[in-house]
Design an enzyme around this catalytic site. Structure first.
Site, PDB file in Angstrom:
ATOM      1  N   ALA A   1      -7.826  18.243  -7.341  1.00 29.06           N
ATOM      2  CA  ALA A   1      -6.873  18.982  -6.497  1.00 29.06           C
ATOM      3  C   ALA A   1      -5.675  18.109  -6.142  1.00 29.06           C
ATOM      4  O   ALA A   1      -4.525  18.582  -6.103  1.00 29.06           O
ATOM      5  CB  ALA A   1      -7.570  19.477  -5.234  1.00 29.06           C
TER       6      ALA A   1
ATOM      7  N   ASN B   1       2.037   5.609 -11.221  1.00 34.68           N
ATOM      8  CA  ASN B   1       0.745   5.524 -11.898  1.00 34.68           C
ATOM      9  C   ASN B   1      -0.395   5.181 -10.940  1.00 34.68           C
ATOM     10  O   ASN B   1      -1.550   5.458 -11.233  1.00 34.68           O
ATOM     11  CB  ASN B   1       0.863   4.461 -13.012  1.00 34.68           C
ATOM     12  CG  ASN B   1      -0.473   3.960 -13.472  1.00 34.68           C
ATOM     13  OD1 ASN B   1      -1.167   4.614 -14.244  1.00 34.68           O
ATOM     14  ND2 ASN B   1      -0.877   2.785 -12.986  1.00 34.68           N
TER      15      ASN B   1
ATOM     16  N   TYR C   1     -10.308  15.133  -6.021  1.00 31.51           N
ATOM     17  CA  TYR C   1      -9.485  14.286  -6.905  1.00 31.51           C
ATOM     18  C   TYR C   1      -8.627  15.172  -7.810  1.00 31.51           C
ATOM     19  O   TYR C   1      -7.404  14.980  -7.904  1.00 31.51           O
ATOM     20  CB  TYR C   1     -10.391  13.368  -7.729  1.00 31.51           C
ATOM     21  CG  TYR C   1      -9.661  12.602  -8.813  1.00 31.51           C
ATOM     22  CD1 TYR C   1      -8.807  11.545  -8.496  1.00 31.51           C
ATOM     23  CD2 TYR C   1      -9.819  12.940 -10.162  1.00 31.51           C
ATOM     24  CE1 TYR C   1      -8.136  10.842  -9.490  1.00 31.51           C
ATOM     25  CE2 TYR C   1      -9.156  12.249 -11.164  1.00 31.51           C
ATOM     26  CZ  TYR C   1      -8.307  11.199 -10.825  1.00 31.51           C
ATOM     27  OH  TYR C   1      -7.640  10.512 -11.805  1.00 31.51           O
TER      28      TYR C   1
ATOM     29  N   ASP D   1       0.873  -1.176   0.000  1.00 35.58           N
ATOM     30  CA  ASP D   1       0.000   0.000   0.000  1.00 35.58           C
ATOM     31  C   ASP D   1       0.908   1.223   0.000  1.00 35.58           C
ATOM     32  O   ASP D   1       1.537   1.555   1.008  1.00 35.58           O
ATOM     33  CB  ASP D   1      -0.903  -0.002   1.236  1.00 35.58           C
ATOM     34  CG  ASP D   1      -1.836   1.202   1.242  1.00 35.58           C
ATOM     35  OD1 ASP D   1      -1.614   2.143   0.450  1.00 35.58           O
ATOM     36  OD2 ASP D   1      -2.794   1.196   2.044  1.00 35.58           O
TER      37      ASP D   1
HETATM   38  N1  LIG Z   1      -9.007   5.753 -16.451  1.00 31.66           N
HETATM   39  C1  LIG Z   1      -9.088   7.057 -16.595  1.00 31.66           C
HETATM   40  O1  LIG Z   1      -9.991   7.582 -17.270  1.00 31.66           O
HETATM   41  C2  LIG Z   1      -8.033   7.950 -15.992  1.00 31.66           C
HETATM   42  C3  LIG Z   1      -8.051   9.294 -16.391  1.00 31.66           C
HETATM   43  C4  LIG Z   1      -7.103  10.164 -15.869  1.00 31.66           C
HETATM   44  C5  LIG Z   1      -6.164   9.696 -14.969  1.00 31.66           C
HETATM   45  N2  LIG Z   1      -6.183   8.389 -14.587  1.00 31.66           N
HETATM   46  C6  LIG Z   1      -5.153   7.955 -13.640  1.00 31.66           C
HETATM   47  O2  LIG Z   1      -4.456   6.875 -14.213  1.00 31.66           O
HETATM   48  C7  LIG Z   1      -3.886   6.074 -13.171  1.00 31.66           C
HETATM   49  C8  LIG Z   1      -4.175   4.597 -13.463  1.00 31.66           C
HETATM   50  O3  LIG Z   1      -5.578   4.405 -13.393  1.00 31.66           O
HETATM   51  P1  LIG Z   1      -6.358   3.324 -14.275  1.00 31.66           P
HETATM   52  O4  LIG Z   1      -7.348   4.063 -15.067  1.00 31.66           O
HETATM   53  O5  LIG Z   1      -5.438   2.397 -14.923  1.00 31.66           O
HETATM   54  O6  LIG Z   1      -7.194   2.605 -13.114  1.00 31.66           O
HETATM   55  P2  LIG Z   1      -6.984   1.241 -12.321  1.00 31.66           P
HETATM   56  O7  LIG Z   1      -7.117   0.089 -13.225  1.00 31.66           O
HETATM   57  O8  LIG Z   1      -7.913   1.340 -11.154  1.00 31.66           O
HETATM   58  O9  LIG Z   1      -5.475   1.311 -11.812  1.00 31.66           O
HETATM   59  C9  LIG Z   1      -5.078   1.905 -10.584  1.00 31.66           C
HETATM   60  C10 LIG Z   1      -3.999   1.020  -9.977  1.00 31.66           C
HETATM   61  O10 LIG Z   1      -3.467   1.687  -8.829  1.00 31.66           O
HETATM   62  C11 LIG Z   1      -3.289   0.712  -7.814  1.00 31.66           C
HETATM   63  N3  LIG Z   1      -3.388   1.414  -6.533  1.00 31.66           N
HETATM   64  C12 LIG Z   1      -4.389   2.211  -6.114  1.00 31.66           C
HETATM   65  N4  LIG Z   1      -4.149   2.639  -4.869  1.00 31.66           N
HETATM   66  C13 LIG Z   1      -2.963   2.101  -4.488  1.00 31.66           C
HETATM   67  C14 LIG Z   1      -2.190   2.152  -3.301  1.00 31.66           C
HETATM   68  N5  LIG Z   1      -2.595   2.829  -2.214  1.00 31.66           N
HETATM   69  N6  LIG Z   1      -1.018   1.481  -3.260  1.00 31.66           N
HETATM   70  C15 LIG Z   1      -0.602   0.756  -4.322  1.00 31.66           C
HETATM   71  N7  LIG Z   1      -1.290   0.673  -5.480  1.00 31.66           N
HETATM   72  C16 LIG Z   1      -2.469   1.325  -5.553  1.00 31.66           C
HETATM   73  C17 LIG Z   1      -4.424  -0.287  -8.026  1.00 31.66           C
HETATM   74  O11 LIG Z   1      -4.095  -1.585  -7.539  1.00 31.66           O
HETATM   75  P3  LIG Z   1      -4.627  -2.074  -6.082  1.00 31.66           P
HETATM   76  O12 LIG Z   1      -6.073  -1.699  -6.011  1.00 31.66           O
HETATM   77  O13 LIG Z   1      -4.377  -3.543  -6.103  1.00 31.66           O
HETATM   78  O14 LIG Z   1      -3.786  -1.357  -5.099  1.00 31.66           O
HETATM   79  C18 LIG Z   1      -4.530  -0.328  -9.540  1.00 31.66           C
HETATM   80  O15 LIG Z   1      -3.700  -1.340 -10.097  1.00 31.66           O
HETATM   81  C19 LIG Z   1      -4.481   6.607 -11.860  1.00 31.66           C
HETATM   82  O16 LIG Z   1      -3.528   7.427 -11.230  1.00 31.66           O
HETATM   83  C20 LIG Z   1      -5.667   7.433 -12.319  1.00 31.66           C
HETATM   84  O17 LIG Z   1      -5.952   8.474 -11.412  1.00 31.66           O
HETATM   85  C21 LIG Z   1      -7.096   7.503 -15.084  1.00 31.66           C
END
Ligand SMILES: NC(=O)c1ccc[n+]([C@@H]2O[C@H](COP(=O)([O-])OP(=O)(O)OC[C@H]3O[C@@H](n4cnc5c(N)ncnc54)[C@H](OP(=O)(O)O)[C@@H]3O)[C@@H](O)[C@H]2O)c1
Length: 248
Positions: free
Chosen positions: A154, A90, A152, A66
């Site tokens: 922010a 990421n 978010y 975490d």
């Molecule tokens: N999808 C979109 O439209 C979008 C748009 C703009 C920005 N983003 C950003 O892109 C990034 C990746 O998101 P995604 O869309 O690929 O979503 P996702 O599939 O939910 O990926 C997020 C990953 O972060 C890990 N994670 C979350 N909290 C964590 C913690 N405390 N410690 C360690 N790992 C953690 C999760 O794994 P665990 O749950 O197993 O920890 C998951 O593998 C994020 O930063 C998100 O804010 C996404």
């Protein structure tokens, strides 16, 4: 990135078990890097690493942690490479289901800063002596950082300010620090059931190219910033949003 540029590099991708992080990890592994993926759910990381290993013979190591918990980060550091050529921050998420009133507001704000800011800052600042000359720190934020998005947005905007100072601090040791800010990306766990067909169509209509993003779109931007060719770019924000937000 050419094969040679990536071969043998140690790459750490947080949130690499799913979505964008998984696409990033796959690209680096395909190019011959030693990739470590970090996330909270051990079974998800193991399944991803196993699939990439068996299907494509790629070199991927899972580390469960975490990243918002300093004790967990301290323990994970013993399992991360001594030399980190590329760190991709990421990991992140957005929690909408919190209550009302001051406690609800606190839960939302504290949660978003823990989930998105601390997950990048704790590991990066603790590992700063592991980045060699030519190293790269790439942090994934969001179009929300520039468009609102409440706590978010922010929290992602806070990463932009942090990245400026990080770039200044690590520049003298030859390390670049940049941001990739995606718009809507489908095919990840981020939105869960919220991203239904109607919402996808609405969001696609906000872009100039008529579609939402794919994890591979963001991975390509990360790969570029990690390449030797991007060595004169630092402290920057690369928007990756299909024209959803222009000029910033
Ligand atoms: N999808 C979109 O439209 C979008 C748009 C703009 C920005 N983003 C950003 O892109 C990034 C990746 O998101 P995604 O869309 O690929 O979503 P996702 O599939 O939910 O990926 C997020 C990953 O972060 C890990 N994670 C979350 N909290 C964590 C913690 N405390 N410690 C360690 N790992 C953690 C999760 O794994 P665990 O749950 O197993 O920890 C998951 O593998 C994020 O930063 C998100 O804010 C996404």
């Amino acid at each position: 990135m050419s094969e040679n540029a990536s071969t043998g590099r140690n790459v750490v991708v947080t949130g690499g078990g799913t979505g964008i992080g998984r696409a990033v990890a796959t690209r680096f592994a395909e190019a011959g890097s030693h990739v470590t993926i970090v996330g909270r759910r051990r079974e998800v990381l193991q399944a991803t690493a196993e699939e990439l290993r068996t299907k494509y013979d790629l070199d991927v190591t899972p580390v469960a942690c975490d990243l918002a918990d300093p004790d967990d980060v301290e323990a994970a550091l013993t399992r991360l490479p001594r030399r980190i050529d590329v760190l991709v921050n990421n990991a992140g998420s957005r929690e909408l289901a919190v209550g009302a009133g001051p406690h609800g507001v606190l839960a939302r704000w504290r949660g978003d800063f823990e989930r998105n800011v601390l997950t990048a800052v704790l590991v990066t600042e603790s590992a700063r002596d592991r980045f060699p000359e030519g190293g790269r720190v790439i942090t994934v934020t969001s179009v929300a950082a520039l468009r609102g998005g409440g706590s978010y947005g922010a929290s992602k905007a806070a990463l932009h300010a942090w990245n400026h100072s990080l770039a200044a601090q690590l520049g003298p040791q030859g390390v670049t620090c940049n941001i990739v800010a995606p718009g809507t990306v489908a095919g990840t766990e981020f939105f869960g059931a919220r991203l239904n067909d109607a919402e996808l169509t609405r969001r696609a209509g906000r872009t100039l190219i008529g579609r939402v993003g794919r994890p591979a779109d963001v991975a390509a931007a990360v790969i570029f910033l990690a390449s030797p060719e991007a060595g004169f770019i630092t402290g920057e924000i690369l928007q990756c949003n299909g024209g959803e937000l222009l000029g910033r």
